[in-house]
Structure formats: structure tokens, C-alpha cells
Scaffold this motif. Structure first.
Motif, PDB file in Angstrom:
ATOM      1  N   TRP A   1     -40.133  26.816 -32.779  1.00  0.00           N
ATOM      2  CA  TRP A   1     -41.703  26.048 -32.873  1.00  0.00           C
ATOM      3  C   TRP A   1     -41.115  24.633 -33.709  1.00  0.00           C
ATOM      4  O   TRP A   1     -40.659  24.648 -34.312  1.00  0.00           O
ATOM      5  CB  TRP A   1     -42.134  26.987 -34.150  1.00  0.00           C
ATOM      6  CG  TRP A   1     -42.491  28.319 -33.953  1.00  0.00           C
ATOM      7  CD1 TRP A   1     -42.021  29.388 -34.256  1.00  0.00           C
ATOM      8  CD2 TRP A   1     -43.498  29.610 -33.373  1.00  0.00           C
ATOM      9  NE1 TRP A   1     -41.832  30.919 -33.626  1.00  0.00           N
ATOM     10  CE2 TRP A   1     -42.630  30.650 -32.646  1.00  0.00           C
ATOM     11  CE3 TRP A   1     -44.804  28.657 -32.299  1.00  0.00           C
ATOM     12  CZ2 TRP A   1     -43.936  31.036 -32.333  1.00  0.00           C
ATOM     13  CZ3 TRP A   1     -45.180  29.329 -31.799  1.00  0.00           C
ATOM     14  CH2 TRP A   1     -44.854  30.452 -31.642  1.00  0.00           C
TER      15      TRP A   1
ATOM     16  N   ILE B   1     -38.568  25.236 -36.307  1.00  0.00           N
ATOM     17  CA  ILE B   1     -38.261  26.045 -36.890  1.00  0.00           C
ATOM     18  C   ILE B   1     -36.734  26.959 -35.870  1.00  0.00           C
ATOM     19  O   ILE B   1     -38.101  27.368 -34.743  1.00  0.00           O
ATOM     20  CB  ILE B   1     -39.086  27.180 -37.631  1.00  0.00           C
ATOM     21  CG1 ILE B   1     -40.267  26.322 -37.691  1.00  0.00           C
ATOM     22  CG2 ILE B   1     -39.304  28.197 -38.018  1.00  0.00           C
ATOM     23  CD1 ILE B   1     -41.913  26.714 -38.699  1.00  0.00           C
TER      24      ILE B   1
ATOM     25  N   ALA C   1     -36.382  29.306 -33.699  1.00  0.00           N
ATOM     26  CA  ALA C   1     -36.955  30.709 -34.532  1.00  0.00           C
ATOM     27  C   ALA C   1     -35.347  31.747 -33.868  1.00  0.00           C
ATOM     28  O   ALA C   1     -35.341  32.957 -33.801  1.00  0.00           O
ATOM     29  CB  ALA C   1     -37.888  31.548 -34.716  1.00  0.00           C
TER      30      ALA C   1
ATOM     31  N   GLU D   1     -36.086  43.069 -39.630  1.00  0.00           N
ATOM     32  CA  GLU D   1     -37.536  42.647 -40.912  1.00  0.00           C
ATOM     33  C   GLU D   1     -37.816  41.480 -40.550  1.00  0.00           C
ATOM     34  O   GLU D   1     -37.876  40.994 -39.395  1.00  0.00           O
ATOM     35  CB  GLU D   1     -37.171  42.267 -42.560  1.00  0.00           C
ATOM     36  CG  GLU D   1     -36.143  40.866 -42.543  1.00  0.00           C
ATOM     37  CD  GLU D   1     -35.053  40.535 -43.788  1.00  0.00           C
ATOM     38  OE1 GLU D   1     -36.230  40.891 -44.842  1.00  0.00           O
ATOM     39  OE2 GLU D   1     -34.176  40.776 -43.738  1.00  0.00           O
ATOM     40  N   SER D   2     -39.498  41.446 -41.031  1.00  0.00           N
ATOM     41  CA  SER D   2     -40.787  40.857 -40.086  1.00  0.00           C
ATOM     42  C   SER D   2     -40.109  39.253 -40.469  1.00  0.00           C
ATOM     43  O   SER D   2     -39.426  38.774 -41.558  1.00  0.00           O
ATOM     44  CB  SER D   2     -41.710  40.750 -40.838  1.00  0.00           C
ATOM     45  OG  SER D   2     -42.255  40.631 -42.385  1.00  0.00           O
ATOM     46  N   GLY D   3     -40.664  38.273 -39.507  1.00  0.00           N
ATOM     47  CA  GLY D   3     -39.722  36.735 -39.723  1.00  0.00           C
ATOM     48  C   GLY D   3     -38.589  36.305 -39.163  1.00  0.00           C
ATOM     49  O   GLY D   3     -38.259  34.882 -39.226  1.00  0.00           O
ATOM     50  N   CYS D   4     -37.330  37.604 -38.877  1.00  0.00           N
ATOM     51  CA  CYS D   4     -36.899  36.896 -38.107  1.00  0.00           C
ATOM     52  C   CYS D   4     -36.228  36.635 -36.859  1.00  0.00           C
ATOM     53  O   CYS D   4     -34.991  36.192 -36.169  1.00  0.00           O
ATOM     54  CB  CYS D   4     -35.316  38.282 -37.918  1.00  0.00           C
ATOM     55  SG  CYS D   4     -36.228  39.829 -37.037  1.00  0.00           S
ATOM     56  N   GLY D   5     -37.658  36.772 -36.296  1.00  0.00           N
ATOM     57  CA  GLY D   5     -37.457  35.535 -34.764  1.00  0.00           C
ATOM     58  C   GLY D   5     -37.821  37.025 -33.687  1.00  0.00           C
ATOM     59  O   GLY D   5     -38.021  36.712 -32.313  1.00  0.00           O
ATOM     60  N   LYS D   6     -38.255  38.375 -33.401  1.00  0.00           N
ATOM     61  CA  LYS D   6     -38.628  39.266 -32.965  1.00  0.00           C
ATOM     62  C   LYS D   6     -40.058  38.279 -31.460  1.00  0.00           C
ATOM     63  O   LYS D   6     -39.034  38.477 -30.800  1.00  0.00           O
ATOM     64  CB  LYS D   6     -38.845  40.466 -33.488  1.00  0.00           C
ATOM     65  CG  LYS D   6     -37.509  40.947 -34.051  1.00  0.00           C
ATOM     66  CD  LYS D   6     -37.515  42.720 -34.837  1.00  0.00           C
ATOM     67  CE  LYS D   6     -39.005  43.070 -36.097  1.00  0.00           C
ATOM     68  NZ  LYS D   6     -39.328  42.102 -36.561  1.00  0.00           N
ATOM     69  N   SER D   7     -40.920  38.527 -32.276  1.00  0.00           N
ATOM     70  CA  SER D   7     -41.881  38.082 -31.432  1.00  0.00           C
ATOM     71  C   SER D   7     -41.689  36.874 -30.211  1.00  0.00           C
ATOM     72  O   SER D   7     -41.912  36.680 -29.697  1.00  0.00           O
ATOM     73  CB  SER D   7     -43.363  38.161 -32.391  1.00  0.00           C
ATOM     74  OG  SER D   7     -43.254  39.436 -32.939  1.00  0.00           O
ATOM     75  N   THR D   8     -40.458  35.616 -31.561  1.00  0.00           N
ATOM     76  CA  THR D   8     -40.789  34.503 -30.850  1.00  0.00           C
ATOM     77  C   THR D   8     -39.416  35.399 -29.660  1.00  0.00           C
ATOM     78  O   THR D   8     -39.788  33.902 -28.724  1.00  0.00           O
ATOM     79  CB  THR D   8     -40.263  34.055 -31.981  1.00  0.00           C
ATOM     80  OG1 THR D   8     -40.533  33.511 -32.969  1.00  0.00           O
ATOM     81  CG2 THR D   8     -39.570  32.250 -31.291  1.00  0.00           C
TER      82      THR D   8
ATOM     83  N   PRO E   1     -46.985  25.553 -30.628  1.00  0.00           N
ATOM     84  CA  PRO E   1     -46.148  24.414 -30.931  1.00  0.00           C
ATOM     85  C   PRO E   1     -44.540  25.164 -30.128  1.00  0.00           C
ATOM     86  O   PRO E   1     -43.911  24.979 -30.712  1.00  0.00           O
ATOM     87  CB  PRO E   1     -46.869  25.110 -31.845  1.00  0.00           C
ATOM     88  CG  PRO E   1     -47.306  26.118 -31.991  1.00  0.00           C
ATOM     89  CD  PRO E   1     -48.074  26.578 -31.167  1.00  0.00           C
TER      90      PRO E   1
ATOM     91  N   LEU F   1     -35.912  28.896 -42.405  1.00  0.00           N
ATOM     92  CA  LEU F   1     -35.629  28.522 -40.546  1.00  0.00           C
ATOM     93  C   LEU F   1     -35.772  27.327 -40.295  1.00  0.00           C
ATOM     94  O   LEU F   1     -34.990  26.611 -39.458  1.00  0.00           O
ATOM     95  CB  LEU F   1     -36.153  29.026 -39.583  1.00  0.00           C
ATOM     96  CG  LEU F   1     -35.437  31.339 -39.757  1.00  0.00           C
ATOM     97  CD1 LEU F   1     -36.427  32.123 -38.085  1.00  0.00           C
ATOM     98  CD2 LEU F   1     -33.998  31.287 -39.438  1.00  0.00           C
TER      99      LEU F   1
END
Ligand SMILES: Nc1ncnc2c1ncn2[C@@H]1O[C@H](COP(=O)(O)OP(=O)(O)O)[C@@H](O)[C@H]1O
Ligand SMILES: Nc1ncnc2c1ncn2[C@@H]1O[C@H](COP(=O)(O)OP(=O)(O)O)[C@@H](O)[C@H]1O
Ligand SMILES: [Mg+2]
Ligand SMILES: [Mg+2]
Lengths: 270, 341
Positions: free
Chosen positions: B15, B23, B25, B44-51, B63, B283
Motif C-alpha cells: 500500500w 506498507i 502488507a 489477527e486483524s491488520g496482518c494482511g489477510k484482506s490485502t 493505493p 508494517l
């Protein structure tokens, strides 16, 4: 557990009806309950069963349609602003969305400082206040130095919820009502939050009312479990009693809905 | 060897923030999903799963930027394809993606059927409304949803029904692979179970050939997917069969996640949960060595020196830790014995 348990909060025939005529919803339907001092009680039910409405009545945010609430043996009276404020010193709440209960423009250290002031600590020396805030943060495993000067949105959901618990630690109410406090938090931080609730009970002797749709969480944290189905308490007892030897079909369904890993999870029941 | 539906090799994406900071991710992620198989992604949330989900579809709209690596969908290498072309010819038919909180994004003024008409006509403008209705009805009925839902507005549906409607719609064009990003996290356990049952049915009923299921709830993954990958700070730290990862995790972070599982099963009431102290690294400037080192109980000086590669382990699994399988298992065993006494 002491032989003589004291009732902290109880109620009889507590009812809440929304709307009327064809739009009438009986959200809470003549419930009786007794929550004891220093006990962690869970209220478990599917969504729409009336848990939040029940919680709001306990908090004095919703007026019951019928029934009474008793606090420490006496009929609760919140008829005037002054009496209501007095009652609110005894009960605090944590909600699902930790960000919703904060003023987003207020820095975190001021949030904690407010709690000390609310407990009559305005005149304390600065060093003492700092020490108290640090103690509250360390209770929930947050580092005070890392929080100062930050705004709520700079923290993760899990950190925010723990900050809510740090507030409760400073305010030391008799009762804490936690309405789905971990449902927006990931599984990894959930254990921490549940453990901190249990610690509030063990170390401060708070009565904690934990509301959840996940009977697995209730099993893990609670002493006593009340099962709510369409506005009624259909079953209650010790956590082991209710979860290992459920009486009603509804309770059995709530248990079967939670994914299992040691036993087979039966998916045919939905 | 069976047909590989999706293969991702060493994919790295980033990103770019408004302040031109990068970032990372998704960092050198490789994975493979075969026909008829499902893969779970935990972390956990923010670890990059959705990315990761967006990245492996080639969905590079700023971005989000592609950095390196390859993506192959059912033999077709889509690396370098323009995101607009991806949207036209890949999404919906090759890959279908249900983003996080998609059910709240349904247009409230549009009936479910008209929403489906939009989806289908975007790919096949010549299909008539009648044909689309028949397609939708048979799809809904196969998946156990009443056809009457098609004539309703999203606000008239419960959360669970809305989510199942979104899932049914997402497979209406028979994509080869479905990526479901936290489809049940906002639901109560009863609705969640219906969603899970439906995800399991998709493959059996031939709507999809393979599934990627993203969630932080390990017990769900354990019950749905064949394999599980654990992500931490943009990297895969553990991968293997669901059973291996849940009951015999190797990486200390994966081990920590397993220690936070809560299930209402006999004997589980007084188990001590393990909390993982601390927070994941930033990150924007990830540490040089192991990204988990700061929070790890077993950290050694070597851990922080150089990036840790993903090691292969026995049983076709992988983990990202400089300690050997034997050392890790022995440490976990010692702890279990200590907790038990
Ligand atoms: N302010 C309100 N006006 C009308 N109906 C309401 C209101 N709040 C809740 N309800 C209804 O009361 C019932 C119980 O809701 P709630 O207490 O929120 O359940 P839960 O917290 O268990 O999900 C539901 O049918 C809900 O639609
Ligand atoms: N639109 C975006 N712009 C910039 N950074 C983003 C954006 N979306 C996600 N990120 C960053 O990417 C990282 C991974 O996020 P995400 O993929 O959403 O994680 P997860 O799905 O595991 O919760 C986070 O650090 C997040 O801040
Ligand atoms: Mg509620
Ligand atoms: Mg996500």
C-alpha cells in the motif's frame, strides 16, 4: 466462595414492551433474576432475544414497562437526576463497539484522569494520579507511556476494549455490565479481555454481567449462566450445570451452534 | 496430480499512503489451491489477510501496488494484467470475492433479484430477465434459500440471511474459486453456522471448484478447510493441513493462536488460555529479522539478525522459525507439563 452469598442486583417480573398493536414487541418478558456479589454471570441468547434491552434496563437507560429492580436488597430508585447519578456510581458498562463510548477528540490519558476525578481524586498530588493511571494500564497489560497523548482511533479495537477495562479498574463500580465486549475483537485478543474481566471479579470482587451470543465464551468465563430465549430466562444455573447438562432444546441448540474442535461439529442441525 | 486452480508464487504487494510511505502488507507469499480443496487463512486483524485476497486476484487499484511475484489461475498467468481487464474477465467468473462486511454494502433500494441481474448482465448482457430469474431461483434453492428472498429488499432480511444471499449471488456465475473474507464475523453463532454450512455446500453442489476462507476464528477454519495458513505481519508463518496447524502448530505465533481457542467442550472450562503479549510490528518499517521476535517467548539473539525463510517440515508443511521442529515441540511439551502440574 463465602457460605452466605449476598445478592447484589435482582429483579422480578421485569418486562419491556416496544410499540403497540400489531407492531408490539415484548423484548423482555417478565424475567426474575438474582445476581450475587462478586459473581460473573453470563446472559446468553441469540441475536434479538432481548439481551441488550435487559442490559439497558439494568443500567437505567430504558424504563421498564413492568417489574422491579433491586440493588443491594433495596428497590432501585432513579426517579430524580441526583438519585440516578448516585446509582451510576455503582454500575458501569462496556459495549460491543469500544470506539462508540469515547469522545474521539479526547486523549487517552485524559480519559483515565477523568475516572480518577470522578472517584473524588481531583485533589490528589499529580504523582499519585500518574501512579494510579499506570497501575490501571498495567492491570490490562497496556503501557501507559505508549498511550499518553494518543487519541482513541490510534488504538486497535482490542486495545480500546482493554482501555475500557482500565477505566472500570479506576472507577471500581460494584457492578460491571459487559454487552458483547469481544464480538468485534479478534480471537487473539479475546482471551486477554476475558481474562481481564475474570481478574476484575477476583481482585476487586466486582459483580460482572457478561452478555454474549456465544455460549462457548460464557462457559469459559462465568460462574452462573442465564439463557435468554425470546425475552425470557428459560434456564439458569452454574456454568457446568447449564452447558454440560443442558435441560432445554434451545440451550442445546446454542451449544451445538458453536464450532467444536475436539468433538464432531454437527452441521446438520441448522 | 490433480488440477491446480490457483497458484501464487512469492507475491509481494504494498500500500502506498498519501505521504508516500510503503506498507508491505503481503510479503513473499506463496500458496497453492487444488481443485476440490479449500484453504483457510488465519491471523489477527491488520496482518494482511484482506490485502492478500485483493492481491491474489490482481486487483491493483491504487493505493494498492504490485511489487513482485506471480499469480496463475487455472493455468492462466494473470501477473501484469491490467486491473480493469481483471475486473472484466476474471472477477465473477474465474474468481469471486466476498469482501469483509459485504452484506452491509447491499444497496438498500434495490431488490435482491435486480442486484443479481446487474451482476449477471455485467458479464452477459444478452441474458434475459427471465433467464436470470430462473438461474437465481435454482441457485438459491440448491443452496437452501427460499426463492422469495429474490423479491425482497436487503433491509427486510436478517443479518444471516443477507450474508447467505451475498454468498449465493457471488457464485451465480460458477467461479472457479471463491474468496470469502470474514463472512461470518458479524453474525451470531446460529447465523454463523448457517453460513458455514452453505460454504461447505458450495463445492459439493458444483458452484465452485475451490475455496479460500479468511477468518480469525480457528475453530471455523478447522471445520471448513482442508489446509490452513497462518499470517503474521504480512508473511506466512505456518502452513499445513487443518489438523496439523490446529493440533500440532510449530511456529510460536501459531501456537499462541491455538492457545486462545475457546470451545464449550467438556474439560475446556478451566484450561488456561495463552495471551500473546505486545502488538504486531509497524508494517511501514518491519524489523530486519523475524517479525514476531519482539513478542516471542523463545526469542534468541539470532532471530533478530536476518529475515527468516519459510522452512519445509515433515508432512508437507511449512513454518517460519529458526528453531527446529524438535526444539519447538519439546518446548511446548515442557510448558504443557508445567501447566498441568
Ligand atoms: N428501541 C427499540 N424499538 C423497538 N424495538 C426494539 C428496540 N430495541 C430493541 N427492539 C426489539 O427488541 C427485541 C430484542 O432486541 P435486543 O434487546 O437488541 O436483543 P439482543 O441484544 O439479544 O440482540 C428485538 O426484536 C428488537 O428488534
Ligand atoms: N487502503 C489502505 N491504504 C493503506 N494501507 C492499508 C489499506 N488497507 C489496509 N492497509 C494496511 O495494510 C495492512 C494489512 O491490512 P489488512 O489486509 O486489512 O489486514 P487484515 O485483513 O488481516 O485485517 C494494515 O497495516 C493496514 O493498515
Ligand atoms: Mg444486543
Ligand atoms: Mg481483513
Amino acid at each position: 466462595m463465602p457460605a452466605e452469598r449476598k445478592v447484589c442486583l435482582s429483579g422480578s417480573g421485569l418486562t419491556k414492551v416496544f410499540g403497540f398493536g400489531r407492531r408490539k414487541t415484548v423484548a423482555v418478558d417478565h424475567v426474575d433474576f438474582s445476581f450475587y456479589e462478586g459473581e460473573l454471570v453470563s446472559i446468553v441468547g441469540e441475536s434479538g432475544s432481548g439481551k441488550t434491552t435487559f442490559a439497558k434496563m439494568l443500567l437505567g437507560l430504558l424504563k421498564p414497562t413492568e417489574g422491579e429492580i433491586y440493588f443491594q436488597g433495596k428497590k432501585r430508585d432513579i426517579s430524580t437526576q441526583k438519585k440516578r447519578k448516585e446509582y451510576w456510581k455503582n454500575i458501569q458498562a462496556i459495549f460491543q463497539d469500544p470506539y462508540s463510548s469515547y469522545n474521539i477528540f479526547r486523549k487517552i490519558d485524559t480519559v483515565l484522569l477523568d475516572c480518577i476525578h470522578m472517584r473524588g481524586g481531583r485533589g490528589l498530588p499529580r504523582a499519585k494520579k500518574l501512579e494510579m493511571m499506570e497501575e490501571a494500564c498495567s492491570f490490562v497489560n497496556l503501557k501507559f507511556e505508549e498511550l499518553t497523548n494518543k487519541y482513541p482511533f490510534e488504538l486497535s479495537g482490542g486495545q480500546m476494549q482493554r482501555l475500557m477495562i482500565a477505566r472500570v479498574f479506576l472507577l471500581k463500580p460494584k457492578i460491571l455490565l459487559a454487552d458483547e465486549p469481544t464480538s468485534m475483537i479478534d480471537a487473539c485478543s479475546r482471551a486477554t479481555i476475558l481474562d481481564e474481566l475474570m481478574q476484575l471479579r477476583d481482585e476487586i470482587g466486582m459483580t460482572i454481567i457478561f452478555i454474549t451470543h456465544d455460549i462457548g465464551l460464557a462457559y469459559y468465563v462465568s460462574d452462573t449462566v442465564y439463557i435468554m430465549e425470546r425475552g425470557r430466562f428459560v434456564e439458569h444455573g452454574s456454568a457446568d450445570e447449564v452447558i454440560l447438562r443442558p435441560k432445554g432444546a434451545y440451550t442445546r441448540r446454542l451449544i451445538s451452534d458453536v464450532p467444536k474442535i475436539y468433538e464432531e461439529w454437527d452441521l446438520s442441525t441448522v | 496430480m490433480s488440477n491446480v486452480i490457483l497458484e501464487v508464487r512469492e507475491l509481494t504487494t504494498k500500500w502506498v499512503t498519501r505521504f508516500k510511505e510503503d506498507i508491505y502488507a503481503v510479503d513473499h507469499v506463496s500458496l497453492k489451491v487444488e481443485e476440490g480443496k479449500s484453504l483457510g487463512i488465519a491471523g489477527e486483524s491488520g496482518c494482511g489477510k484482506s490485502t492478500l485476497a485483493l492481491s491474489l486476484m490482481g486487483y491493483y487499484f491504487p493505493p494498492l501496488h504490485y511489487v513482485s511475484g506471480e499469480i496463475i489461475i487455472d493455468g492462466q498467468n494473470i501477473t501484469g494484467m491490467k486491473p480493469d481487464d481483471i475486473r472484466k474477465s476474471i472477477l465473477g467468473t474465474e474468481i469471486s470475492y466476498i469482501p469483509q462486511s459485504a452484506m452491509n454494502a447491499l444497496n438498500p433500494t434495490q431488490k435482491v433479484i435486480s442486484f443479481i441481474e446487474d451482476v449477471v448482465q455485467a458479464h452477459d448482457p444478452y441474458k434475459t430477465k427471465q433467464e436470470i430469474y430462473e438461474l437465481a431461483r435454482s441457485c438459491f434453492e440448491t443452496l437452501g434459500l427460499p426463492a422469495s428472498v429474490l423479491q425482497q429488499y436487503p433491509v427486510e432480511l436478517s443479518g444471516g440471511m443477507k450474508q447467505r444471499t451475498v454468498i449465493a449471488t457471488s457464485v451465480i456465475l460458477f467461479p472457479k474459486i471463491l474468496i470469502a473474507d470474514e463472512p461470518s464475523s458479524a453474525l451470531d453463532v446460529t447465523s454463523q453456522k448457517m453460513v458455514i454450512k452453505m460454504l461447505k455446500n458450495l463445492m459439493e453442489n458444483g458452484f465452485i471448484k475451490s475455496l479460500i476462507f479468511i477468518t480469525h476464528e480457528l475453530p471455523l477454519l478447522y471445520n471448513v478447510t482442508d489446509d490452513i495458513m497462518v499470517m503474521y505481519a504480512g508473511q506466512i508463518v505456518e502452513g499445513g493441513s487443518a489438523k496439523q496447524v490446529v493440533f500440532d502448530p510449530l511456529h510460536p505465533y501459531a501456537k499462541g493462536l491455538m492457545g486462545s481457542i475457546i470451545v464449550p467442550e467438556q474439560g475446556q472450562r478451566n484450561v488456561k488460555l495463552t495471551a500473546i503479549p505486545g502488538v504486531p510490528p509497524n508494517l511501514k518499517k518491519p524489523p530486519a529479522g523475524c517479525r514476531f521476535a519482539e513478542r516471542c517467548k523463545y526469542v534468541r539473539p539470532d532471530c533478530k539478525v536476518a529475515p527468516v525463510p519459510l522452512y519445509s517440515a515433515n508432512g508437507g508443511r511449512a513454518y517460519r522459525c529458526i528453531l527446529s521442529e524438535e526444539t519447538l515441540r519439546a518446548a511446548y511439551l515442557r510448558e504443557a507439563q508445567r501447566d498441568a502440574s
